[in-house]
Design a protein around this motif. Structure first.
Motif, PDB file in Angstrom:
ATOM      1  N   ALA A 212     -15.301  28.255  81.473  1.00 10.28           N
ATOM      2  CA  ALA A 212     -16.870  28.612  81.849  1.00 10.28           C
ATOM      3  C   ALA A 212     -17.672  28.115  80.481  1.00 10.28           C
ATOM      4  O   ALA A 212     -18.655  27.202  80.872  1.00 10.28           O
ATOM      5  N   LEU A 213     -17.213  28.112  79.302  1.00 10.81           N
ATOM      6  CA  LEU A 213     -18.093  27.808  78.257  1.00 10.81           C
ATOM      7  C   LEU A 213     -17.811  26.290  77.952  1.00 10.81           C
ATOM      8  O   LEU A 213     -18.632  25.686  77.725  1.00 10.81           O
ATOM      9  N   GLY A 214     -16.565  25.729  78.442  1.00 10.17           N
ATOM     10  CA  GLY A 214     -16.424  24.220  78.327  1.00 10.17           C
ATOM     11  C   GLY A 214     -17.552  23.579  79.250  1.00 10.17           C
ATOM     12  O   GLY A 214     -18.035  22.662  78.984  1.00 10.17           O
TER      13      GLY A 214
ATOM     14  N   GLY B 118     -25.911  28.838  86.924  1.00 10.84           N
ATOM     15  CA  GLY B 118     -24.588  29.952  86.964  1.00 10.84           C
ATOM     16  C   GLY B 118     -23.325  29.317  87.100  1.00 10.84           C
ATOM     17  O   GLY B 118     -23.174  28.501  88.060  1.00 10.84           O
ATOM     18  N   ILE B 119     -22.360  29.617  86.487  1.00  7.99           N
ATOM     19  CA  ILE B 119     -21.036  29.194  86.171  1.00  7.99           C
ATOM     20  C   ILE B 119     -20.027  30.200  86.726  1.00  7.99           C
ATOM     21  O   ILE B 119     -19.992  31.476  85.904  1.00  7.99           O
ATOM     22  N   CYS B 120     -19.334  29.959  87.696  1.00  6.86           N
ATOM     23  CA  CYS B 120     -18.292  30.821  88.095  1.00  6.86           C
ATOM     24  C   CYS B 120     -16.738  30.115  87.403  1.00  6.86           C
ATOM     25  O   CYS B 120     -16.679  28.673  87.893  1.00  6.86           O
ATOM     26  N   ALA B 121     -16.086  30.771  86.746  1.00  9.50           N
ATOM     27  CA  ALA B 121     -14.752  30.126  86.283  1.00  9.50           C
ATOM     28  C   ALA B 121     -13.510  30.962  86.409  1.00  9.50           C
ATOM     29  O   ALA B 121     -13.959  32.262  86.346  1.00  9.50           O
TER      30      ALA B 121
ATOM     31  N   PHE C  51     -17.048  24.055  69.144  1.00  8.50           N
ATOM     32  CA  PHE C  51     -18.097  24.842  70.036  1.00  8.50           C
ATOM     33  C   PHE C  51     -17.388  25.988  70.606  1.00  8.50           C
ATOM     34  O   PHE C  51     -16.787  26.351  71.320  1.00  8.50           O
ATOM     35  N   PHE C  52     -17.430  27.119  69.583  1.00  8.87           N
ATOM     36  CA  PHE C  52     -16.924  28.317  69.989  1.00  8.87           C
ATOM     37  C   PHE C  52     -17.830  29.329  69.992  1.00  8.87           C
ATOM     38  O   PHE C  52     -19.037  29.261  69.475  1.00  8.87           O
TER      39      PHE C  52
END
Length: 274
Positions: free
Chosen positions: A166-168, A157-160, A1-2
């Motif tokens: 984040a993509l994981g 909304g993902i803060c990483a 999953f890239f």
């Protein structure tokens, strides 16, 4: 999953806990139909660099209606007790997080580090209850969208600390909640990938429905092709201290529901390698 993709310029706005609001949402969302899950995100292309957002992170929803046009409460056709319980669970979680942030000295920009400490302190029972609540609201959103494609929008909304994290997280939430996948914008410029190590902390905004302001459409130079489609996501650089996921769901009762920050790995198996 890239993921490989491109950058679209987004309007920079600052407001405590409510940044990057999706103002002037195009009404074209009603023309979208539910999209089937694909095996990967499709690359897109543009020429602009991403903006840098500060903590607290961007808001992902602007829906605030709690009454119908005639002033009466919105009608409800779904099992209100289940929705009420799920909403209460997530509301209580938000309140407990704010209390923890204060007791922890509101460390980091906007209390972001304290919020992360709170997430890391959660016990398995609490995590399970959060999973159940989110899935309950998501199932209702799916049901509403199956009847009317303009309804039941879900936004994340993902803060990483970095892009792989984040993509994981995005992968696990989208898969577990059976959300559509579309294009991911923000990981290349003119088709040239941006090295992951150069991205640093990132913010990923995801939506199951059409979502883009007219000003953003004009800046992109792509016209109506720039409109978000079901499952599209945007990755931007982010210099704040919050880490986690903001979950927003729009249901037919018109109640504003945005919760977070929730654990990025809430739906991720411990042994999963991402």
């Amino acid at each position: 999953f890239f993921f490989t993709s491109t950058i679209m310029t987004m309007t920079k706005m600052c407001w405590p806990y409510q940044l990057l609001t999706l103002a002037a949402i195009a009404s074209v969302g009603s023309s979208f139909s539910p999209a089937a899950l694909s095996s990967r995100y499709v690359a897109a292309s543009s020429k602009s660099r991403s903006a840098v957002y500060s903590s607290p992170p961007p808001s992902i929803s602007t829906t605030t209606a709690t009454t119908n046009n005639n002033g009466s409460p919105p009608s409800s056709t779904f099992p209100s007790s289940d929705i009420f319980d799920a909403t209460t669970t997530l509301t209580n979680y938000d309140q407990s997080q704010q209390t923890y942030i204060q007791s922890d000295g509101s460390q980091g920009m906007g209390g972001g580090l304290s919020a992360l400490n709170h997430i890391q302190s959660l016990d398995p029972t609490t995590r399970t209850s959060l999973q159940h609540a989110i899935k309950t609201l998501t199932r209702q959103a799916h049901s509403e969208r199956a009847i009317d494609s303009s309804k039941g929008r879900i936004m994340l909304g993902i803060c990483a600390a970095n892009a792989p994290e984040a993509l994981g997280g995005l992968k696990s939430w989208v898969a577990e909640l059976s959300l559509p996948r579309g294009m991911l914008h923000g990981m290349d410029v003119d088709g040239i990938p941006i090295p992951v190590e150069e991205l640093g902390s990132v913010y990923v905004k995801y939506s199951t429905g059409g979502a883009m302001t007219f000003s953003e459409m004009r800046k992109s130079g792509r016209g109506f092709d720039a409109l978000w489609r079901p499952g599209d996501a945007l990755l931007e650089m982010y210099d704040g201290d919050f880490r986690g996921v903001y979950f927003s769901v729009e249901l037919g009762d018109g109640v504003f529901r945005q919760f977070g920050v929730l654990p990025t790995d809430l739906f991720m198996e411990e042994e999963e390698d991402w």
